[in-house]
Scaffold this motif. Structure first.
Motif, mmCIF file in Angstrom:
data_model
loop_
_atom_site.group_PDB
_atom_site.id
_atom_site.type_symbol
_atom_site.label_atom_id
_atom_site.label_comp_id
_atom_site.label_asym_id
_atom_site.label_seq_id
_atom_site.Cartn_x
_atom_site.Cartn_y
_atom_site.Cartn_z
ATOM 1 N N ILE A 165 -0.383 7.396 16.736
ATOM 2 C CA ILE A 165 -0.954 8.261 15.715
ATOM 3 C C ILE A 165 -0.859 9.717 16.115
ATOM 4 O O ILE A 165 -0.472 10.574 15.321
ATOM 5 N N VAL B 57 5.697 -4.130 4.846
ATOM 6 C CA VAL B 57 5.596 -4.643 3.493
ATOM 7 C C VAL B 57 4.144 -4.651 3.059
ATOM 8 O O VAL B 57 3.256 -4.999 3.838
ATOM 9 N N SER B 58 3.922 -4.241 1.842
ATOM 10 C CA SER B 58 2.570 -4.322 1.326
ATOM 11 C C SER B 58 2.630 -4.648 -0.144
ATOM 12 O O SER B 58 3.491 -4.165 -0.864
ATOM 13 N N SER B 59 1.748 -5.517 -0.570
ATOM 14 C CA SER B 59 1.734 -5.795 -1.986
ATOM 15 C C SER B 59 0.808 -4.791 -2.625
ATOM 16 O O SER B 59 -0.343 -4.647 -2.244
ATOM 17 N N ARG C 43 -2.642 5.111 0.176
ATOM 18 C CA ARG C 43 -2.770 4.989 1.617
ATOM 19 C C ARG C 43 -1.471 5.329 2.339
ATOM 20 O O ARG C 43 -1.477 6.020 3.339
ATOM 21 N N PHE C 44 -0.399 4.814 1.815
ATOM 22 C CA PHE C 44 0.850 4.995 2.528
ATOM 23 C C PHE C 44 1.565 6.288 2.145
ATOM 24 O O PHE C 44 1.938 7.068 3.012
ATOM 25 N N ARG D 225 1.414 8.134 5.544
ATOM 26 C CA ARG D 225 1.466 7.247 6.699
ATOM 27 C C ARG D 225 2.832 6.590 6.851
ATOM 28 O O ARG D 225 3.038 5.798 7.757
ATOM 29 N N THR E 48 -7.600 3.188 11.742
ATOM 30 C CA THR E 48 -6.586 3.409 10.723
ATOM 31 C C THR E 48 -6.902 2.671 9.433
ATOM 32 O O THR E 48 -6.312 2.950 8.395
ATOM 33 N N GLY E 49 -7.807 1.713 9.512
ATOM 34 C CA GLY E 49 -8.118 0.930 8.328
ATOM 35 C C GLY E 49 -7.010 -0.033 7.964
ATOM 36 O O GLY E 49 -6.996 -0.576 6.871
ATOM 37 N N MET E 50 -6.074 -0.255 8.864
ATOM 38 C CA MET E 50 -4.990 -1.179 8.550
ATOM 39 C C MET E 50 -4.986 -2.342 9.530
ATOM 40 O O MET E 50 -5.279 -2.178 10.708
ATOM 41 N N GLU F 91 -4.930 -11.401 1.962
ATOM 42 C CA GLU F 91 -5.176 -10.234 1.123
ATOM 43 C C GLU F 91 -6.461 -10.370 0.324
ATOM 44 O O GLU F 91 -7.244 -9.431 0.232
ATOM 45 N N HIS G 181 -9.586 -7.886 0.967
ATOM 46 C CA HIS G 181 -9.801 -6.967 -0.146
ATOM 47 C C HIS G 181 -11.242 -6.492 -0.260
ATOM 48 O O HIS G 181 -11.516 -5.376 -0.693
ATOM 49 N N ASP H 169 -12.720 -2.457 3.458
ATOM 50 C CA ASP H 169 -11.846 -1.346 3.106
ATOM 51 C C ASP H 169 -10.630 -1.300 4.019
ATOM 52 O O ASP H 169 -10.050 -0.256 4.235
ATOM 53 N N PHE H 170 -10.279 -2.451 4.534
ATOM 54 C CA PHE H 170 -9.052 -2.515 5.304
ATOM 55 C C PHE H 170 -7.888 -2.826 4.374
ATOM 56 O O PHE H 170 -8.087 -3.291 3.255
ATOM 57 N N MET H 171 -6.724 -2.563 4.869
ATOM 58 C CA MET H 171 -5.526 -2.866 4.101
ATOM 59 C C MET H 171 -4.540 -3.591 4.994
ATOM 60 O O MET H 171 -4.242 -3.125 6.085
ATOM 61 N N PRO H 172 -4.081 -4.747 4.541
ATOM 62 C CA PRO H 172 -3.130 -5.488 5.358
ATOM 63 C C PRO H 172 -1.703 -4.985 5.154
ATOM 64 O O PRO H 172 -1.323 -4.642 4.034
#
Lengths: 331, 331
Positions: free
Chosen positions: A51, A95-97, A107-108, A113, B60-62, B83, B87, B90-93
């Motif tokens: 980071i 990959v993210s849906s 986010r991205f 990011r 990073t929340g990811m 997912e 959901h 507040d994380f994101m995969p």
DNA sequence: ATCAAGTGTCGAAACGATTCGAACTACATG
DNA sequence: CATGTAGTTCGAATCGTTTCGACACTTGAT
């Protein structure tokens, strides 16, 4: 807790800046010093913090692949193509849906990011893409005809594919080909519909609107429509379905009703999902070169990331795959 | 070029710190100031830089989902489960195929670009996991029995699943059940083999080693083995295959040879890939609850991310799905 | 009038790297 | 002896946020 560059530098008795470049094998630092630093890093179990590096260098080395959902039948080929093409660079695809809301997009892309993105999601509208794309955030959109600055489309010619599928049935000798369309507001549905119309035009024939049925791209809708056809006594001899799911639904309905495919009715689908080859009878269909689309999308994005602009966008062709469901002759 | 917080602050005539908290709706800043700042941000098209934020907040929340490849038949269900479960937080995969090399592992986990990870990839060995996992980088591994600090396994009980499948055939009345195994060095292959043995033990029967065939988890290997069985005149009456691909290969071989399934030979597979339901005859199989596995993995990781430790790891059960390929009676 | 407790805002120090220019040494050159 | 050059190393600024303690100003209670 976790060691940082400063700790390494202190342990090796050098400055942070020297440690920084030493660890990246910079020839400016003396062999012996470099060794000392490497050893200190080793002993501490030092790992550079990505980071912090990303912040300073203003690039992350990552590109986002945003898909509507990961469940789709083709996307795995697509992603494989992208990965293979990206692999030669030092970028890494993630990959993210993105689903319906745009949290992944925020986010991205907005929060930077990633360095760029490949998007296959017709829910994301042009306006959003407009605001997100920039000099430093190039975007490739798949399967959509969009022309914006910093956004390149990579398309597959659905319209021609649909025309060929329809013509294939016509050329087999079927005078009338019914069409099971997708939802009216679907971009691809419309393209495939246009191809269906083109095929008629190419032979100077009129499209009979009564031969067009409206489905929803689901197997169930194909099933329902096929039953309606049979039960209303308005059975066509040939059907072109706007996707395989609906075609397979139709196959199931006809199977239950004792309508033989292809003897009583020939069917062609669109997409070539894996199942198409395994249903009985196997389903003729139009294949999109998903792997190649992935490769092309990735290559396009990599060019943009290098700063290239103004080259021509790519369009790939589909391939007609004839299987059992359309190999009979008009009865 | 792109505006940063400082620009917003200047335009609104406040300090950077005030702008920072104002944009996050902190009640400490006066309504009117907040409005002014919001407007300045709006006018400049300000977007917070996620990387800078991540650096400062040290999260990073990811969370990374590392898969061997994206092509597998189940992973899409798995990811959907993850997912859905993630959901609510507040994380994101993000999904990445980690393949053979560990570049994804480095990039994401070692360089701390994610807060945690769910790993389904038997290529990543325990030692690597050991060095990567930490207090601040919890990991969930799927389908592997691993017990390390900061690493939780989420397992599916393949052994019991295999035992039930074998017992299902035995209980139908088949005295001998052949086994098409996976490669010897496959962890899952071994578990399924163990279940096969268990089933024999549960009835006090001996396993006949000559009934065990070694495949490679591919359709082709199942096909070859089935042909060998038929041509050597050593046809069993019932077969349990360690996965569906091989079972489907066997179906194909028997189809070609005129061996009827299930009349002449009953077959059960493992995995319940989508195809299993579509081949003819449809294939009995053992289903792993992929969606639930995803949900469980995600929930486990979220607990770890909250700092919880010491709770019991989860193990899920499989489900036997009986279809046409094992509904006959011993001939 | 004095103190305590809010309000609202600010400056400066992080976070952990990279990078630029300066500086120091040692040695050769004019 | 002054100057140049190559080889090493260092200090300080920077990336764009968040956060902490300080500060000034009100307000209300004593």
């Amino acid at each position: 807790m976790v060691p940082c560059l400063k700790d390494v530098a202190e342990r090796a008795g050098v400055s942070v800046s020297t440690a920084s470049i030493a660890l990246r094998q910079d020839p400016r630092v003396k062999e012996e010093t470099r060794r000392r630093i490497a050893q200190a890093a080793e002993e501490l179990g030092y790992r550079p913090n990505g980071i912090a590096r990303d912040l300073k260098t203003r690039r992350t080395g990552m590109i986002a692949i945003l898909l509507h959902s990961l469940g789709g039948p083709f996307f795995s080929e697509l992603v494989r193509g992208i990965e293979d093409a990206v692999h030669v660079s030092d970028f890494m695809p993630i990959v993210s849906s993105s689903g319906k809301d745009d949290s992944a997009l925020r986010r991205f892309l907005l929060e930077k990011r990633v360095d760029g993105a490949i998007i296959l999601n017709s829910n994301i509208d042009e306006e959003v893409l407009q605001t997100v794309a920039s000099e430093s955030m190039p975007i490739v959109v798949l399967d959509r005809s969009i022309h914006l600055e910093h956004v390149y489309p990579v398309m597959c010619d659905h319209r021609t594919g649909a025309r060929r599928a329809t013509r294939h049935l016509m050329d087999l000798g079927y005078p009338e080909v019914a069409f099971i369309s997708g939802p009216a507001d679907s971009y691809h549905g419309r393209l495939r519909h246009d191809g269906y119309v083109d095929a008629h035009a190419s032979l100077g024939r009129q499209v009979d609107e009564r031969m067009i049925y409206h489905g929803t791209f689901t197997e169930g809708s194909g099933y329902d429509i096929a039953r309606r056809m049979a039960e209303n006594g308005r059975m066509p001899q040939a059907i072109f379905a706007a996707n395989d799911e609906m075609a397979i639904g139709a196959l199931r309905a006809f199977g239950e009703l004792g309508v033989r495919v292809p003897q009583d009715v020939a069917i062609v689908g669109f997409d070539d999902i894996r199942l198409a080859n395994y249903v009985t009878p196997s389903l003729s269909t139009v294949r999109q070169p998903m792997y190649d689309l992935g490769v092309t999308a990735a290559k396009t994005l990599l060019r943009m990331l290098k700063g290239e602009r103004g080259f021509a966008p790519a369009e790939l062709q589909t391939e007609l795959i004839v299987r059992q469901s359309s190999t009979g002759f008009p009865g």
